[in-house]
Design an enzyme around this catalytic site. Structure first.
Site, PDB file in Angstrom:
ATOM      1  N   SER A 153       8.850 -42.637  15.637  1.00 23.82           N
ATOM      2  CA  SER A 153       9.541 -43.248  16.771  1.00 23.82           C
ATOM      3  C   SER A 153      10.539 -42.251  17.341  1.00 23.82           C
ATOM      4  CB  SER A 153      10.272 -44.519  16.320  1.00 23.82           C
ATOM      5  OG  SER A 153      11.147 -44.987  17.329  1.00 23.82           O
ATOM      6  N   TYR A 166      15.968 -48.999  10.608  1.00 22.12           N
ATOM      7  CA  TYR A 166      14.720 -48.600  11.267  1.00 22.12           C
ATOM      8  C   TYR A 166      14.788 -47.140  11.703  1.00 22.12           C
ATOM      9  CZ  TYR A 166      10.749 -48.515  14.454  1.00 22.12           C
ATOM     10  OH  TYR A 166       9.561 -48.193  15.084  1.00 22.12           O
TER      11      TYR A 166
END
Length: 258
Positions: A153, A166
């Site tokens: 990501s 995350y």
């Protein structure tokens, strides 16, 4: 968006394991790979959703799919070893490992981040990748052209406030990819890379950005040319690279001699 005219038999008889395969990008990978001839092993938390993916693939390309419900938040090392033992009994090698499983956790400042949510997110997003890799490497080494693809990501490449566990988990994924790639570069035919899909129309994205119109985002299907290319012979020289799907240009990631 990158386009790749993948032949129908691109992945014929390849054995590819996909985690987080019950929904979103993982589900799209599963159906796409099977359509191109692969035998797919699908891991996910929801048995009901996995069975739906199974039925979809069986209707298109029978005999190409195996499903296994798993809960990475609590899975122990002996369970990973048991999974690998089962794979070894059914397949002569593993040609692809797509480490796609992930949960968002909580978007909150580090100061107030709940410890239990932190641990769960790290277990699912990082520790599962480590344990699955450790258990799967012997099977991957039996392939003549294996690929490992970590799904990353943008928040794992540049820190961003309130992304908590995350974001940190995706930084860890990048580090794990680089470490493994360096270890295998001259000792194995396994090619290892990370791939950032970018903003995509998924349930996780909608949870992270509830005010965003999901219909303005690219679909998981639009990303599949990049995934297929990374599993193709054309990508065999791409190794140890942090790839962005939205700006994918193979030449950017090939060694200068290519």
């Amino acid at each position: 968006m990158f386009d790749f005219d993948a032949p129908a038999n691109l992945l014929e008889n390849k054995n590819i394991l996909v985690t987080g395969a019950s929904d979103g990008i993982g589900k799209c990978c599963a159906t796409t790979f099977a359509k191109h001839g692969a035998n797919v092993i699908l891991l996910g938390r929801s048995l009901e959703k996995l069975e739906s993916v199974y039925d979809e693939i069986e209707a298109i390309n029978p005999g190409k799919v195996i499903i296994q419900p798993v809960d990475f938040s609590s899975m122990q090392e002996n369970e990973y070893q048991g999974l690998t033992k089962s794979l070894t009994e059914n397949f002569n090698c593993l040609d692809g490992l797509i480490l796609n499983a992930g949960i968002l956790g909580l978007r909150a400042p580090i100061e107030f981040y709940p410890s239990d949510v932190w641990q769960e997110t790290i277990n699912v997003n990082v520790n599962s990748a480590f344990h699955l890799l450790k258990a799967s490497l012997p099977l991957l080494k039996l392939s003549k052209d294996a690929r490992v693809l970590f799904i990353s990501s943008s928040v794992g490449r540049k820190g961003r406030a309130h992304w908590g566990a995350y974001g940190v988990s995706k930084f860890a994924i990048e580090g794990l990819m680089q470490t493994l790639a360096d270890e295998l570069e001259k000792t194995s035919a396994i090619r290892v890379n990370s791939l950032n899909p970018g903003s995509t129309k998924t349930t996780m994205r909608q949870t992270a950005f509830p005010a965003e119109d999901p219909d303005t985002l690219p679909t998981p299907k639009s990303l599949m040319p990049v995934y297929l290319y990374m599993l193709s012979k054309q990508a065999e020289a791409i190794h140890g690279q942090a790839i962005d799907a939205k700006e994918f240009d193979p030449g950017k990631y090939l060694p200068s001699s290519q």
